[in-house]
Write a protein that holds these residues in place. Structure first.
Motif, PDB file in Angstrom:
ATOM      1  N   ALA A  68      31.026  25.034  49.287  1.00 47.24           N
ATOM      2  CA  ALA A  68      30.580  25.250  47.908  1.00 47.24           C
ATOM      3  C   ALA A  68      29.448  26.259  47.809  1.00 47.24           C
ATOM      4  O   ALA A  68      29.266  26.895  46.766  1.00 47.24           O
ATOM      5  CB  ALA A  68      30.149  23.928  47.287  1.00 47.24           C
ATOM      6  N   THR A  69      28.678  26.420  48.883  1.00 47.73           N
ATOM      7  CA  THR A  69      27.506  27.299  48.813  1.00 47.73           C
ATOM      8  C   THR A  69      27.685  28.613  49.566  1.00 47.73           C
ATOM      9  O   THR A  69      26.751  29.412  49.621  1.00 47.73           O
ATOM     10  CB  THR A  69      26.268  26.576  49.378  1.00 47.73           C
ATOM     11  N   LEU A  70      28.846  28.846  50.137  1.00 51.65           N
ATOM     12  CA  LEU A  70      29.068  30.091  50.876  1.00 51.65           C
ATOM     13  C   LEU A  70      28.942  31.300  49.944  1.00 51.65           C
ATOM     14  O   LEU A  70      29.239  31.205  48.749  1.00 51.65           O
ATOM     15  CB  LEU A  70      30.451  30.083  51.528  1.00 51.65           C
ATOM     16  N   PRO A  71      28.524  32.448  50.481  1.00 50.68           N
ATOM     17  CA  PRO A  71      28.358  33.644  49.633  1.00 50.68           C
ATOM     18  C   PRO A  71      29.694  34.349  49.363  1.00 50.68           C
ATOM     19  O   PRO A  71      30.070  35.305  50.038  1.00 50.68           O
ATOM     20  CB  PRO A  71      27.415  34.524  50.468  1.00 50.68           C
ATOM     21  N   TYR A  72      30.408  33.862  48.373  1.00 47.88           N
ATOM     22  CA  TYR A  72      31.682  34.484  47.999  1.00 47.88           C
ATOM     23  C   TYR A  72      31.431  35.829  47.322  1.00 47.88           C
ATOM     24  O   TYR A  72      30.405  36.027  46.669  1.00 47.88           O
ATOM     25  CB  TYR A  72      32.460  33.566  47.056  1.00 47.88           C
ATOM     26  N   ARG A  73      32.384  36.726  47.471  1.00 47.26           N
ATOM     27  CA  ARG A  73      32.292  38.023  46.786  1.00 47.26           C
ATOM     28  C   ARG A  73      32.816  37.826  45.361  1.00 47.26           C
ATOM     29  O   ARG A  73      34.027  37.642  45.162  1.00 47.26           O
ATOM     30  CB  ARG A  73      33.092  39.076  47.538  1.00 47.26           C
ATOM     31  N   PRO A  74      31.939  37.853  44.369  1.00 41.37           N
ATOM     32  CA  PRO A  74      32.316  37.414  43.013  1.00 41.37           C
ATOM     33  C   PRO A  74      33.441  38.215  42.373  1.00 41.37           C
ATOM     34  O   PRO A  74      34.349  37.637  41.762  1.00 41.37           O
ATOM     35  CB  PRO A  74      31.009  37.537  42.222  1.00 41.37           C
ATOM     36  N   GLU A  75      33.417  39.537  42.494  1.00 38.03           N
ATOM     37  CA  GLU A  75      34.452  40.346  41.844  1.00 38.03           C
ATOM     38  C   GLU A  75      35.817  40.101  42.477  1.00 38.03           C
ATOM     39  O   GLU A  75      36.831  39.978  41.780  1.00 38.03           O
ATOM     40  CB  GLU A  75      34.084  41.827  41.920  1.00 38.03           C
ATOM     41  N   PHE A  76      35.835  40.025  43.795  1.00 33.03           N
ATOM     42  CA  PHE A  76      37.105  39.794  44.478  1.00 33.03           C
ATOM     43  C   PHE A  76      37.618  38.382  44.204  1.00 33.03           C
ATOM     44  O   PHE A  76      38.818  38.176  43.993  1.00 33.03           O
ATOM     45  CB  PHE A  76      36.935  40.017  45.981  1.00 33.03           C
ATOM     46  N   LEU A  77      36.718  37.415  44.168  1.00 26.48           N
ATOM     47  CA  LEU A  77      37.128  36.044  43.874  1.00 26.48           C
ATOM     48  C   LEU A  77      37.687  35.945  42.455  1.00 26.48           C
ATOM     49  O   LEU A  77      38.690  35.236  42.216  1.00 26.48           O
ATOM     50  CB  LEU A  77      35.946  35.090  44.050  1.00 26.48           C
ATOM     51  N   ALA A  78      37.077  36.651  41.522  1.00 23.61           N
ATOM     52  CA  ALA A  78      37.594  36.656  40.147  1.00 23.61           C
ATOM     53  C   ALA A  78      39.001  37.256  40.108  1.00 23.61           C
ATOM     54  O   ALA A  78      39.883  36.768  39.379  1.00 23.61           O
ATOM     55  CB  ALA A  78      36.653  37.444  39.242  1.00 23.61           C
ATOM     56  N   PHE A  79      39.216  38.297  40.902  1.00 21.85           N
ATOM     57  CA  PHE A  79      40.542  38.915  40.998  1.00 21.85           C
ATOM     58  C   PHE A  79      41.568  37.911  41.536  1.00 21.85           C
ATOM     59  O   PHE A  79      42.683  37.789  41.012  1.00 21.85           O
ATOM     60  CB  PHE A  79      40.460  40.147  41.901  1.00 21.85           C
ATOM     61  N   LEU A  80      41.187  37.175  42.583  1.00 23.02           N
ATOM     62  CA  LEU A  80      42.102  36.192  43.170  1.00 23.02           C
ATOM     63  C   LEU A  80      42.424  35.077  42.179  1.00 23.02           C
ATOM     64  O   LEU A  80      43.582  34.631  42.080  1.00 23.02           O
ATOM     65  CB  LEU A  80      41.494  35.599  44.437  1.00 23.02           C
ATOM     66  N   LYS A  81      41.436  34.624  41.454  1.00 24.50           N
ATOM     67  CA  LYS A  81      41.672  33.560  40.479  1.00 24.50           C
ATOM     68  C   LYS A  81      42.613  34.037  39.371  1.00 24.50           C
ATOM     69  O   LYS A  81      43.453  33.267  38.873  1.00 24.50           O
ATOM     70  CB  LYS A  81      40.343  33.082  39.896  1.00 24.50           C
ATOM     71  N   LYS A  82      42.480  35.298  39.011  1.00 29.22           N
ATOM     72  CA  LYS A  82      43.370  35.863  37.992  1.00 29.22           C
ATOM     73  C   LYS A  82      44.806  35.927  38.522  1.00 29.22           C
ATOM     74  O   LYS A  82      45.763  35.565  37.819  1.00 29.22           O
ATOM     75  CB  LYS A  82      42.883  37.255  37.603  1.00 29.22           C
ATOM     76  N   GLU A  83      44.954  36.379  39.770  1.00 29.64           N
ATOM     77  CA  GLU A  83      46.282  36.438  40.376  1.00 29.64           C
ATOM     78  C   GLU A  83      46.897  35.040  40.474  1.00 29.64           C
ATOM     79  O   GLU A  83      48.088  34.843  40.211  1.00 29.64           O
ATOM     80  CB  GLU A  83      46.189  37.069  41.773  1.00 29.64           C
ATOM     81  N   HIS A  84      46.084  34.081  40.848  1.00 30.50           N
ATOM     82  CA  HIS A  84      46.567  32.701  40.957  1.00 30.50           C
ATOM     83  C   HIS A  84      46.996  32.169  39.593  1.00 30.50           C
ATOM     84  O   HIS A  84      48.045  31.504  39.471  1.00 30.50           O
ATOM     85  CB  HIS A  84      45.460  31.823  41.546  1.00 30.50           C
ATOM     86  N   ALA A  85      46.210  32.470  38.571  1.00 29.87           N
ATOM     87  CA  ALA A  85      46.534  32.000  37.221  1.00 29.87           C
ATOM     88  C   ALA A  85      47.841  32.601  36.715  1.00 29.87           C
ATOM     89  O   ALA A  85      48.555  31.981  35.911  1.00 29.87           O
ATOM     90  CB  ALA A  85      45.393  32.339  36.263  1.00 29.87           C
ATOM     91  N   GLU A  86      48.176  33.791  37.199  1.00 27.75           N
ATOM     92  CA  GLU A  86      49.410  34.455  36.778  1.00 27.75           C
ATOM     93  C   GLU A  86      50.610  34.032  37.620  1.00 27.75           C
ATOM     94  O   GLU A  86      51.706  34.569  37.465  1.00 27.75           O
ATOM     95  CB  GLU A  86      49.225  35.973  36.848  1.00 27.75           C
ATOM     96  N   GLY A  87      50.375  33.076  38.524  1.00 23.76           N
ATOM     97  CA  GLY A  87      51.486  32.510  39.277  1.00 23.76           C
ATOM     98  C   GLY A  87      51.749  33.135  40.624  1.00 23.76           C
ATOM     99  O   GLY A  87      52.760  32.817  41.276  1.00 23.76           O
ATOM    100  N   ARG A  88      50.864  33.997  41.079  1.00 24.33           N
ATOM    101  CA  ARG A  88      51.098  34.637  42.369  1.00 24.33           C
ATOM    102  C   ARG A  88      50.758  33.684  43.513  1.00 24.33           C
ATOM    103  O   ARG A  88      49.804  32.912  43.437  1.00 24.33           O
ATOM    104  CB  ARG A  88      50.248  35.900  42.497  1.00 24.33           C
ATOM    105  N   ARG A  89      51.519  33.757  44.582  1.00 26.78           N
ATOM    106  CA  ARG A  89      51.251  32.931  45.748  1.00 26.78           C
ATOM    107  C   ARG A  89      50.143  33.564  46.576  1.00 26.78           C
ATOM    108  O   ARG A  89      50.246  34.723  46.989  1.00 26.78           O
ATOM    109  CB  ARG A  89      52.513  32.777  46.601  1.00 26.78           C
ATOM    110  N   LEU A  90      49.095  32.802  46.832  1.00 23.54           N
ATOM    111  CA  LEU A  90      47.967  33.272  47.632  1.00 23.54           C
ATOM    112  C   LEU A  90      47.927  32.500  48.940  1.00 23.54           C
ATOM    113  O   LEU A  90      48.080  31.275  48.963  1.00 23.54           O
ATOM    114  CB  LEU A  90      46.648  33.075  46.880  1.00 23.54           C
TER     115      LEU A  90
END
Length: 483
Positions: A68-90
């Motif tokens: 939960a506290t790891l330093p995620y890359r915010p822009e890239f993580l937002a991109f992944l969440k968007k792809e996931h929301a659109e149904g893409r397999r990650l």
């Protein structure tokens, strides 16, 4: 819309270390393991000789990461969440150990599968490529990575998503002519020069000016050879202290990330990589001993004592009730011993006694402030320390008593034969007692009002009222010494 449908039907494999997070979990795991028990330092080389996969597996079996506290890359993580929301397999495809990778995947909740390093296979570079091709076929996946080890996978992926690239990947990307086929790019934030200064804790170097105090009080500081040796001791101590500060930060990565202010430190935030901290700490340590070689042997011994105690403090002593503050007070006193040792002179009993009481009071302020500022969930026990929430009053009482102890030692010193020998007008030094008492009690009152920085020494050196009092005391000492 066609491109979006194509992407939706093609799985995206995502690297973890350096790509999704701005850190390396192998390095973090090593420091978590050593913090748990430093004796593991003898097992690490044995595991490493059996292969990187075995090393990662053994570490991950013994420690856990706080995903939960790891330093995620915010822009890239937002991109992944968007792809996931659109149904893409990650797919999380990483060389990190399986327990670490699964912890991240569980926390984020966006990955459909996890491929990671097990006991026998280090899932990096060609091994990762082979696994992805077997799972999805040639040209059947997109891949997001950042390092030289990912280049072989970029070459075989349908699309390459470059995230915070290292030098090798930047060169590959220039040659690859990015953008021609829809490849994506996420740049890493630029590392500021100020980050390196914060890594070194340059503002903490003021504490090392204590090495000048013995020569100043002995009225020897104006001799060129004395000043020169003392200045070298100052340089050496600054390098040694910065080296230890870095090591301390690396040991405390997870704790710092839970702290409102400390989570912004260069290593906790991922702004600087852990491996760089290891290299920088080693270089600073070499500098400290290189300069120490120019000074008397006594100084080298004191420096070694300082490094040994600070390392023990970082590894274990800081979590022990009361031992931690006594050690902190002792470390300030060691700086005074270092100043005396640099000129091969014995330390003053009076100065060392005053130092113990004065800095013990400040160390107790530090713990008091940490307890007051602790989040509600830590009210029972301060994270990483040996204190409970209701210890605050005892700590405050002990700290104020220690402040009065310092003034008592100072008063006895002023009335001693030593002062009459060194100073022409000893009576002019008496105002130092109320000055010291004012400085210390004011710090305690501000701490009680929640108006205190969590490092009282830093506050002391930045608060104009305290600085004025220190300067006034210095003027009195100079005037009293005139003949």
């Amino acid at each position: 819309m066609a491109a979006r449908k194509t992407n939706k039907n093609v799985p995206l494999a995502v690297d973890l270390d350096g790509t999704l997070i701005a850190t390396d979990l192998l390095w973090e795991g090593i420091f978590l393991l050593l913090k748990k028990n430093f004796l593991f330092v003898f097992l690490l080389p044995i595991w490493a000789l059996q292969g990187k996969a075995r090393l990662k597996h053994e570490i991950a079996e013994r420690v856990t990461v706080d995903a939960a506290t790891l330093p995620y890359r915010p822009e890239f993580l937002a991109f992944l969440k968007k792809e996931h929301a659109e149904g893409r397999r990650l797919v999380l495809a990483t060389a990190a150990a399986t327990p670490f990778a699964e912890a991240v995947a569980k926390h984020l909740g966006i990955f459909d599968a996890v491929y990671s390093t097990d006991r026998y296979r280090n899932l990096a570079s060609k091994a990762k490529l082979k696994m992805l091709v077997e799972a999805f076929g040639e040209d059947g996946f997109d891949y997001a990575g950042n390092s030289r080890a990912d280049i072989a996978i970029f070459d075989e992926a349908r699309k390459a998503i470059v995230v915070a690239p290292d030098r090798a990947v930047r060169a590959w990307r220039r040659k690859h002519n990015p953008g021609s086929d829809g490849d994506a790019f996420f740049a890493a934030p630029r590392v500021r020069f100020a980050s390196y200064l914060r890594m070194l804790r340059v503002h903490q170097w003021m504490k090392n000016t204590l090495v000048f105090v013995p020569a100043i009080l002995a009225h020897d500081i104006l001799y060129h050879d004395v000043f020169g040796r003392t200045f070298l001791a100052f340089i050496s101590f600054c390098a040694a202290a910065s080296s230890i500060y870095i090591v301390n930060d690396l040991f405390d990565l997870q704790l710092d990330r839970r702290h409102a202010r400390k989570k912004k430190r260069p290593f906790a935030s991922g702004e600087l990589p852990v491996w760089f901290g290891v290299c920088a700490s080693g270089a600073l340590l070499a500098l400290a001993y290189g300069v120490a070689a120019l000074l008397p042997t006594e100084y080298m011994l004191v420096l070694t004592l300082y490094l040994f105690v600070t390392t023990a403090y970082s590894a274990a002593l800081k979590r022990m009730l009361l031992i931690d503050v006594l050690v902190l007070a002792g470390l300030y006193t060691v700086r005074l011993l270092a100043g005396a040792a640099a000129n091969a002179t014995p330390g003053s009993f009076w100065l060392l006694s005053f130092s113990i009481f004065f800095f013990l009071s400040l160390a107790l302020v530090k713990r008091y402030v940490e307890l007051r500022n602790a989040p509600p969930e830590e009210n029972e026990k301060l994270a990483g320390r040996g204190y409970l929430g209701h210890d605050r009053e005892v700590i405050a009482q002990s700290g104020v008593a220690s402040a009065f102890g310092a003034v008592m030692v100072l008063a006895l010193y002023i009335d001693s034969d030593s002062v009459r020998t060194l100073y022409a007008y000893p009576w002019m030094i008496w105002p130092l007692c109320p000055i010291v008492l004012y400085i210390n009690l004011r710090i305690w009152i501000l701490a009680h009002r929640d108006q205190m920085h969590d490092d009282p020494v830093v506050f002391l050196l930045s608060d104009w009222r305290s600085i004025m009092m220190i300067l006034l005391g210095g003027v009195m000492l100079m005037t009293a010494g005139m003949r």
